[in-house]
Scaffold this active site. Structure first.
Site, mmCIF file in Angstrom:
data_model
loop_
_atom_site.group_PDB
_atom_site.id
_atom_site.type_symbol
_atom_site.label_atom_id
_atom_site.label_comp_id
_atom_site.label_asym_id
_atom_site.label_seq_id
_atom_site.Cartn_x
_atom_site.Cartn_y
_atom_site.Cartn_z
ATOM 1 N N LYS A 126 0.857 -1.191 0.000
ATOM 2 C CA LYS A 126 0.000 0.000 0.000
ATOM 3 C C LYS A 126 0.888 1.235 0.000
ATOM 4 O O LYS A 126 2.027 1.171 0.471
ATOM 5 C CB LYS A 126 -0.857 0.032 1.271
ATOM 6 C CG LYS A 126 -2.091 0.900 1.142
ATOM 7 C CD LYS A 126 -3.239 0.128 0.537
ATOM 8 C CE LYS A 126 -4.458 0.968 0.317
ATOM 9 N NZ LYS A 126 -5.623 0.114 -0.035
ATOM 10 N N ASP A 166 -7.099 4.325 -4.550
ATOM 11 C CA ASP A 166 -7.684 4.178 -3.211
ATOM 12 C C ASP A 166 -8.340 5.535 -2.938
ATOM 13 O O ASP A 166 -8.555 6.312 -3.885
ATOM 14 C CB ASP A 166 -6.600 3.837 -2.171
ATOM 15 C CG ASP A 166 -7.185 3.306 -0.858
ATOM 16 O OD1 ASP A 166 -7.594 2.137 -0.816
ATOM 17 O OD2 ASP A 166 -7.276 4.076 0.134
HETATM 18 N N1 GLU Z 1 -7.380 0.252 -2.937
HETATM 19 C C1 GLU Z 1 -8.116 -0.942 -3.257
HETATM 20 C C2 GLU Z 1 -8.114 -1.861 -2.068
HETATM 21 O O1 GLU Z 1 -8.135 -1.402 -0.950
HETATM 22 C C3 GLU Z 1 -7.677 -1.567 -4.568
HETATM 23 C C4 GLU Z 1 -6.250 -1.960 -4.664
HETATM 24 C C5 GLU Z 1 -5.816 -2.445 -6.043
HETATM 25 O O2 GLU Z 1 -6.623 -2.509 -6.942
HETATM 26 O O3 GLU Z 1 -4.619 -2.772 -6.140
HETATM 27 O O4 GLU Z 1 -8.166 -3.059 -2.171
#
Ligand code: GLU
Length: 444
Positions: A126, A166
């Site tokens: 992340k 996100d």
């Molecule tokens: N931010 C999204 C999550 O919390 C998607 C992450 C992504 O697609 O890599 O899963």
């Protein structure tokens, strides 16, 4: 002291002032206790839980960019590569003033388990920044994104780490980030997901988290012989997850009566008008007060309050810890049947325990919001194969994945004697896959 308690204490001591990270680790370690205790010596000798709760890499850097007044602005940026036992690091970039290292670590930790549950080969990571996109011009957003990627590009790649959207990072930001990566690196690769459809994005990625949430809820209710059609639903948030959760819920015959943003919330007895909501949020990037101005059946309320409305199902789709014990009590008093998380960790630990103890069906975000990252993994497959699939094909895959996640977590919960506890089920199933891969690959 049990191994899980020991590791939790270690995490708390070694990561001071990161309460969200402690919370995410506590929830996981508590639910792993039944399986860890069966094999405690082996896990302890391998330091498996220490490795699992410590990110592989934590990258911190500063970014400078120039605003429309000519003033140089400085932001703190992060990429936490948490665990790549089952695939390249994968997870979004959050742009919000609340972002700090602890927030990114909690999100990265959750992502490891979530990504494992999708059944697809993606590890967890992340990133993000305390940059606030609210009120910024397109040029300022571009300046920040280009500066951010100029540093981030050293650490990512289609086979190493693949960021995505996100909170605060949507199609516009992904476009600017992708353009800058391509310019600097000189390669056209699937280094980000959530891309626009003209440059390698996947159909149905925009809808995937919200739609996926509803597909999972549908399977949960089916398993408990409950119909979704005709149910009243409260949704919080009005971003990408909330909008497409509302859209799918209404397509499936339910009525969604609320949504919210950081200033207040809307109650719409006629059911939220999704087209109007999209216009206000996605096109005008305006506040929800704009929605109410154009909708006579709706009322606007300042502050918090979505969970005070009488509904059958609650879908928190805004942000972490938005549903606390008082909210849970209110929902139970109003006889809520199910709560499924569309956001990451929107329910506090106390609220989760209360809902479960009161017999409310509760599904944690690492299972119920996995549809977004699952379709991101499908986007990676399409990019590798230099193909693009139809909306129907991606949507069908998403339905299969979400149904499968529900079955997996229900089964895992049952196997450890906690039938119906989907928090335990999600953590145990995610852990088993990641732990097995880590053990097979030797100590590192
Ligand atoms: N931010 C999204 C999550 O919390 C998607 C992450 C992504 O697609 O890599 O899963």
């Amino acid at each position: 002291m049990s191994y899980t308690t020991e590791v939790l204490e270690r995490v708390i001591a070694q990561n001071p002032a990161q309460p969200e990270f402690h919370q995410a680790v506590k929830e996981v370690l508590e639910s792993l206790e039944p399986i860890i205790s069966q094999n405690e010596e082996v896990y302890r000798k391998d330091a498996l839980l220490e490795r699992l709760t410590t990110p592989d890499r934590q990258i911190l850097f500063r970014v400078a960019w120039i605003d429309d007044q000519g003033q140089t602005q400085v932001n703190n940026c992060y990429r936490v590569q948490f665990n790549n036992a089952i695939g390249p690091y994968k997870g979004g970039l959050r742009l919000h003033p609340s972002v700090n290292l602890g927030i990114i670590k909690f999100l990265g930790f959750e992502q490891v388990f979530k990504n494992a549950l999708t059944g697809l080969p993606i590890g967890g990571g992340k990133g993000g920044s305390d940059f606030d996109p609210k009120g910024k011009s397109d040029r300022e957003i571009m300046a920040f994104c280009q500066a951010f990627m100029t540093e981030l590009m050293r650490y990512i790649g289609q086979d190493t780490d693949v960021p995505a959207g996100d909170i605060g990072t949507g199609a516009r930001e992904i476009g600017y980030l992708f353009g800058q990566y391509k310019r600097l690196k000189g390669t056209y690769e699937g280094v980000l997901t959530g891309k626009g459809l003209t440059y390698g994005g996947s159909l149905a990625r925009t809808e995937a988290t919200g739609y996926g949430l509803l597909y999972l809820v549908l399977e949960l209710l089916r398993d408990h012989q409950i119909d979704l059609a005709g149910k009243r639903i409260a949704v919080s948030g009005s971003g990408n997850v909330a909008i497409y959760a509302i859209e799918k819920a209404q397509q499936l015959g339910a009525k969604v009566v609320t949504c919210s943003d950081s200033s207040g919330w809307v109650y719409d007895e006629a059911g939220i008008d999704v087209d109007l909501l999209k216009e206000v949020k996605e096109v005008k990037r305006a506040r929800l007060t704009e929605y109410v101005k154009q909708r006579s059946s709706a009322t606007y309320h300042e502050g918090k309050g979505v969970w005070s409305v009488k509904v059958d199902i609650a879908l928190p789709c805004a942000t972490q810890n938005e549903l606390d014990l008082a909210d849970a009590k209110q929902l139970v008093a109003n006889q809520v049947l199910a709560v499924a998380e569309g956001a990451n960790m929107p329910t506090t630990l106390e609220a989760t325990k209360y809902l479960q103890a009161q017999g409310v069906l509760f599904v944690p975000g690492k299972a119920s919001n996995a549809g977004g990252v699952a379709v991101s993994a499908l986007e990676m497959s399409q990019n590798s194969g230099r193909l693009s699939w139809s909306f129907e094909k991606v949507d069908q895959e998403l339905q299969k994945i979400m149904t499968n996640i529900y079955q997996t977590i229900a089964q895992a919960a049952k196997e450890v004697g906690c039938q119906g506890n989907y928090v335990v089920g999600a953590n145990v199933a995610g852990f088993k896959k990641v732990a097995e891969a880590m053990q097979a690959q030797g100590v590192y």
